[in-house]
Design a protein around this motif. Sequence first.
Motif, PDB file in Angstrom:
ATOM      1  N   TYR A  67       0.828  -1.209   0.000  1.00  0.00           N
ATOM      2  CA  TYR A  67       0.000   0.000   0.000  1.00  0.00           C
ATOM      3  C   TYR A  67       0.867   1.266   0.000  1.00  0.00           C
ATOM      4  O   TYR A  67       0.379   2.336  -0.338  1.00  0.00           O
ATOM      5  N   PHE A  68       2.129   1.134   0.369  1.00  0.00           N
ATOM      6  CA  PHE A  68       3.010   2.295   0.482  1.00  0.00           C
ATOM      7  C   PHE A  68       4.085   2.346  -0.605  1.00  0.00           C
ATOM      8  O   PHE A  68       4.658   3.404  -0.840  1.00  0.00           O
ATOM      9  N   VAL A  69       4.369   1.215  -1.245  1.00  0.00           N
ATOM     10  CA  VAL A  69       5.440   1.207  -2.251  1.00  0.00           C
ATOM     11  C   VAL A  69       4.966   0.696  -3.604  1.00  0.00           C
ATOM     12  O   VAL A  69       5.726   0.772  -4.573  1.00  0.00           O
ATOM     13  N   SER A  70       3.754   0.168  -3.716  1.00  0.00           N
ATOM     14  CA  SER A  70       3.151  -0.408  -4.909  1.00  0.00           C
ATOM     15  C   SER A  70       3.665  -1.829  -5.140  1.00  0.00           C
ATOM     16  O   SER A  70       4.788  -2.191  -4.746  1.00  0.00           O
ATOM     17  N   ILE A  71       2.851  -2.630  -5.800  1.00  0.00           N
ATOM     18  CA  ILE A  71       3.175  -4.036  -6.050  1.00  0.00           C
ATOM     19  C   ILE A  71       4.418  -4.184  -6.928  1.00  0.00           C
ATOM     20  O   ILE A  71       5.322  -4.985  -6.604  1.00  0.00           O
ATOM     21  N   PRO A  72       4.558  -3.442  -8.054  1.00  0.00           N
ATOM     22  CA  PRO A  72       5.773  -3.610  -8.869  1.00  0.00           C
ATOM     23  C   PRO A  72       7.054  -3.286  -8.102  1.00  0.00           C
ATOM     24  O   PRO A  72       8.048  -3.999  -8.212  1.00  0.00           O
ATOM     25  N   GLN A  73       7.033  -2.206  -7.310  1.00  0.00           N
ATOM     26  CA  GLN A  73       8.220  -1.856  -6.536  1.00  0.00           C
ATOM     27  C   GLN A  73       8.506  -2.913  -5.481  1.00  0.00           C
ATOM     28  O   GLN A  73       9.660  -3.293  -5.247  1.00  0.00           O
ATOM     29  N   LEU A  74       7.463  -3.412  -4.831  1.00  0.00           N
ATOM     30  CA  LEU A  74       7.646  -4.444  -3.819  1.00  0.00           C
ATOM     31  C   LEU A  74       8.230  -5.711  -4.430  1.00  0.00           C
ATOM     32  O   LEU A  74       9.139  -6.331  -3.861  1.00  0.00           O
ATOM     33  N   TYR A  75       7.739  -6.100  -5.602  1.00  0.00           N
ATOM     34  CA  TYR A  75       8.247  -7.303  -6.271  1.00  0.00           C
ATOM     35  C   TYR A  75       9.724  -7.131  -6.651  1.00  0.00           C
ATOM     36  O   TYR A  75      10.524  -8.061  -6.518  1.00  0.00           O
ATOM     37  N   ALA A  76      10.067  -5.923  -7.106  1.00  0.00           N
ATOM     38  CA  ALA A  76      11.474  -5.667  -7.440  1.00  0.00           C
ATOM     39  C   ALA A  76      12.359  -5.751  -6.200  1.00  0.00           C
ATOM     40  O   ALA A  76      13.475  -6.305  -6.247  1.00  0.00           O
ATOM     41  N   TRP A  77      11.889  -5.214  -5.095  1.00  0.00           N
ATOM     42  CA  TRP A  77      12.658  -5.299  -3.853  1.00  0.00           C
ATOM     43  C   TRP A  77      12.808  -6.743  -3.379  1.00  0.00           C
ATOM     44  O   TRP A  77      13.844  -7.134  -2.851  1.00  0.00           O
ATOM     45  N   MET A  78      11.769  -7.536  -3.548  1.00  0.00           N
ATOM     46  CA  MET A  78      11.826  -8.931  -3.113  1.00  0.00           C
ATOM     47  C   MET A  78      12.860  -9.728  -3.902  1.00  0.00           C
ATOM     48  O   MET A  78      13.401 -10.719  -3.401  1.00  0.00           O
ATOM     49  N   GLN A  79      13.141  -9.305  -5.126  1.00  0.00           N
ATOM     50  CA  GLN A  79      14.122 -10.004  -5.945  1.00  0.00           C
ATOM     51  C   GLN A  79      15.551  -9.576  -5.642  1.00  0.00           C
ATOM     52  O   GLN A  79      16.493 -10.268  -6.019  1.00  0.00           O
ATOM     53  N   GLY A  80      15.709  -8.418  -4.973  1.00  0.00           N
ATOM     54  CA  GLY A  80      17.032  -7.913  -4.663  1.00  0.00           C
ATOM     55  C   GLY A  80      17.455  -8.245  -3.246  1.00  0.00           C
ATOM     56  O   GLY A  80      16.673  -8.750  -2.437  1.00  0.00           O
ATOM     57  N   PRO A  81      18.696  -7.977  -2.907  1.00  0.00           N
ATOM     58  CA  PRO A  81      19.169  -8.241  -1.540  1.00  0.00           C
ATOM     59  C   PRO A  81      18.560  -7.270  -0.540  1.00  0.00           C
ATOM     60  O   PRO A  81      18.316  -6.100  -0.870  1.00  0.00           O
ATOM     61  N   PRO A  82      18.300  -7.708   0.686  1.00  0.00           N
ATOM     62  CA  PRO A  82      17.718  -6.824   1.701  1.00  0.00           C
ATOM     63  C   PRO A  82      18.573  -5.598   2.003  1.00  0.00           C
ATOM     64  O   PRO A  82      18.055  -4.575   2.447  1.00  0.00           O
ATOM     65  N   SER A  83      19.877  -5.679   1.767  1.00  0.00           N
ATOM     66  CA  SER A  83      20.764  -4.557   2.078  1.00  0.00           C
ATOM     67  C   SER A  83      20.447  -3.322   1.252  1.00  0.00           C
ATOM     68  O   SER A  83      20.806  -2.207   1.630  1.00  0.00           O
ATOM     69  N   GLN A  84      19.749  -3.501   0.118  1.00  0.00           N
ATOM     70  CA  GLN A  84      19.420  -2.362  -0.734  1.00  0.00           C
ATOM     71  C   GLN A  84      18.191  -1.593  -0.241  1.00  0.00           C
ATOM     72  O   GLN A  84      17.946  -0.476  -0.690  1.00  0.00           O
ATOM     73  N   HIS A  85      17.441  -2.199   0.644  1.00  0.00           N
ATOM     74  CA  HIS A  85      16.231  -1.541   1.170  1.00  0.00           C
ATOM     75  C   HIS A  85      16.016  -2.024   2.597  1.00  0.00           C
ATOM     76  O   HIS A  85      15.019  -2.683   2.903  1.00  0.00           O
ATOM     77  N   LEU A  86      16.923  -1.659   3.453  1.00  0.00           N
ATOM     78  CA  LEU A  86      16.916  -2.159   4.826  1.00  0.00           C
ATOM     79  C   LEU A  86      15.680  -1.710   5.609  1.00  0.00           C
ATOM     80  O   LEU A  86      15.137  -2.471   6.422  1.00  0.00           O
ATOM     81  N   MET A  87      15.229  -0.485   5.385  1.00  0.00           N
ATOM     82  CA  MET A  87      14.077   0.001   6.145  1.00  0.00           C
ATOM     83  C   MET A  87      12.831  -0.825   5.827  1.00  0.00           C
ATOM     84  O   MET A  87      12.103  -1.266   6.740  1.00  0.00           O
ATOM     85  N   ALA A  88      12.559  -1.047   4.528  1.00  0.00           N
ATOM     86  CA  ALA A  88      11.400  -1.845   4.148  1.00  0.00           C
ATOM     87  C   ALA A  88      11.536  -3.273   4.658  1.00  0.00           C
ATOM     88  O   ALA A  88      10.563  -3.875   5.130  1.00  0.00           O
ATOM     89  N   PHE A  89      12.740  -3.811   4.570  1.00  0.00           N
ATOM     90  CA  PHE A  89      12.981  -5.172   5.064  1.00  0.00           C
ATOM     91  C   PHE A  89      12.716  -5.237   6.571  1.00  0.00           C
ATOM     92  O   PHE A  89      12.101  -6.186   7.068  1.00  0.00           O
ATOM     93  N   GLY A  90      13.164  -4.217   7.296  1.00  0.00           N
ATOM     94  CA  GLY A  90      12.931  -4.181   8.737  1.00  0.00           C
ATOM     95  C   GLY A  90      11.452  -4.048   9.076  1.00  0.00           C
ATOM     96  O   GLY A  90      10.973  -4.671  10.033  1.00  0.00           O
ATOM     97  N   VAL A  91      10.718  -3.245   8.290  1.00  0.00           N
ATOM     98  CA  VAL A  91       9.283  -3.094   8.525  1.00  0.00           C
ATOM     99  C   VAL A  91       8.576  -4.429   8.347  1.00  0.00           C
ATOM    100  O   VAL A  91       7.719  -4.823   9.161  1.00  0.00           O
ATOM    101  N   VAL A  92       8.915  -5.158   7.276  1.00  0.00           N
ATOM    102  CA  VAL A  92       8.286  -6.461   7.038  1.00  0.00           C
ATOM    103  C   VAL A  92       8.623  -7.439   8.149  1.00  0.00           C
ATOM    104  O   VAL A  92       7.747  -8.182   8.618  1.00  0.00           O
ATOM    105  N   LEU A  93       9.876  -7.463   8.597  1.00  0.00           N
ATOM    106  CA  LEU A  93      10.248  -8.369   9.691  1.00  0.00           C
ATOM    107  C   LEU A  93       9.482  -8.033  10.969  1.00  0.00           C
ATOM    108  O   LEU A  93       8.995  -8.925  11.674  1.00  0.00           O
ATOM    109  N   PHE A  94       9.384  -6.733  11.275  1.00  0.00           N
ATOM    110  CA  PHE A  94       8.668  -6.321  12.485  1.00  0.00           C
ATOM    111  C   PHE A  94       7.190  -6.699  12.396  1.00  0.00           C
ATOM    112  O   PHE A  94       6.616  -7.243  13.355  1.00  0.00           O
ATOM    113  N   LEU A  95       6.564  -6.406  11.264  1.00  0.00           N
ATOM    114  CA  LEU A  95       5.151  -6.733  11.105  1.00  0.00           C
ATOM    115  C   LEU A  95       4.928  -8.242  11.151  1.00  0.00           C
ATOM    116  O   LEU A  95       3.962  -8.720  11.764  1.00  0.00           O
TER     117      LEU A  95
END
Length: 472
Positions: free
Chosen positions: A173-201
């Motif tokens: 809802y905050f980054v859009s599905i295409p952006q989220l899918y692109a992040w999921m294919q990349g290493p967590p180090s490139q988007h640590l904040m989003a990765f941390g939010v998902v882990l916390f949730l």
Amino acid sequence: MSQRPPNLTSVTTINADGSHRFLHPSDVKGPFTLARRLTALVLIAVYVGLPWIPVKGFPAVFLDVANRRFHFFGFTLVAQDLWLGFFLVTGLAFGLFYVTSLFGRLWCGWTCPYTVFLDHVYRRVERFIDGDAAARKKLDAAPWSLGKAWRRIAKHGIYVVLSLAIAHVFLSYFVSIPQLYAWMQGPPSQHLMAFGVVLFLTGSLYFAFAWFREQFCIILCPYGRLQSALTDDHTVVIGYDKKRGEPRGKVGAPGVGDCINCMRCVQVCPTGIDIRNGLQLECIGCAACVDACDGIMAKVGRAPGLVRYDSMQGLAGKQTRYLRPRTLVYTAFALMGLLAAGAALYSLKPVRVLAKRIPGQPFFVSEGTVRNQFTIRIINKQHLPTQFRVELDATGAPEGMQLLGAEAAVEVPSLDEVEKTVILTMPQKLYQGSQRVRIIIREVGDGVELSQEVEFLGPDLRFSTLPPSSTS
């Protein structure tokens, strides 16, 4: 460890020694349960589907915090429009209070996201893997074995996957599905904040639905406490008809009421209460006990409705009044709120304009001319690039005033903003003191027209004898 029977002095989910008692509500069938399940499926489909549905090139609901753009079904708000959030937040809160005054905790049992996921997702998984209530209790009490271990691993593994999925949908809802899918294919180090939010949730959801469960509704959620101030004896809640049900006894026993004390209403309750003890803050209005009791009444050949949706007045054999001072006042406030929100939305334009004086010296005087410099910020909330003309409102401007720097149309890309520097000038000999003038920003064609009022400043008239070339 001993278990307390449901009562009005202690919480059912806490054992006598203070430890957490895991509830295993029995499954139940009936019209209310079916309606709740269908409602939950619709709500889950809406939650999962909104980020996938494109409306004017963006998801149906897209809270683009990074770019300060908020898209709602093709309607775009910018950060400067967030004052409308007041109507959204207060409207949702007031709507919840309004519904509660009429129908009690209907929200909790039917549409609360926590209840929807707990009852219709996580507990369905548990029933599928561990069996019915009796089997789950037996499994809890059994010693560890290979069978118990694989069931626990499978169940909690699915819990983790479900929590991950819910967390990822929330992030979309905050980054859009295409952006989220692109992040999921990349290493967590490139988007640590989003990765941390998902882990916390994910961790929070897993903890809540795998262990904390109904305790959130009983202990943490403030809504259960608020309902005592929002309801009265005419509010429709779930209640037990004592006049009809008491005294309890077996079928066929002389002098007994309709309640056969089968405890079915307690067995199916997701918060572990006995509705026959009266209305309690733990009751979420899910109607599981209604379906359970009606099923038993059908089996013993008695009329349904021993446990039912009704007011305290209705259960006492009196008339329920839906129109009463509380609901009339709430209705009046609701109408006023709707009118105010409608007026606010009607006044909202697809373009937002801000004019501000350039920091520094407020005005310049040179060669007999007074100059004021302003920055015009044009925010285009439309989904197409648009051209605007910046003009001086000649009807209210003093004689000799001109607008320089905006001779050509200003093009603003779609969902973007442009800042344009403009200069207001007028001959010093015609300057009669500070004056407010309007700058008009007009969309090329037959589009929107907005205006901004600015103050034109100049030298103090008491020192008008200074040479024209002086600078203030």
